[in-house]
Motif scaffolding. Sequence first.
Motif: not given
Length: 116
Positions: A47-56, A58-70
Amino acid sequence: MKYAYWIITGLLCLMLTVSAGFYIFQNAEVASEFVKLGFPTWVIYPLAAAKLSAVAVILLRKNRVLVEWAYAGLFFNILLAAIAHITIADGEQWSAVVALILLMSSYFLGKKVRPF
């Protein structure tokens, strides 16, 4: 509206980063809370890794699908945390409610401010 988005998203990301740090560095305390809530303790580090990955993401916003999943993953994580705290009536659900409000605000403002 752009400033509101960045303030809200910054607060959300700060809250998630602090939470992940707490999961990593205060593991014994977090584990006892997870046990009270009825969750397995092995899920703390993922969960800690998932939260940190989601923060990255959301802030970078490189891929629309990844942002939606985050955003979706964080939504379910935070919603279920609030429900778990409400279920055992420990009064600790308010940080999850605040995080949920920040998450929804960041998501919908981000749709207006940062189109792909």
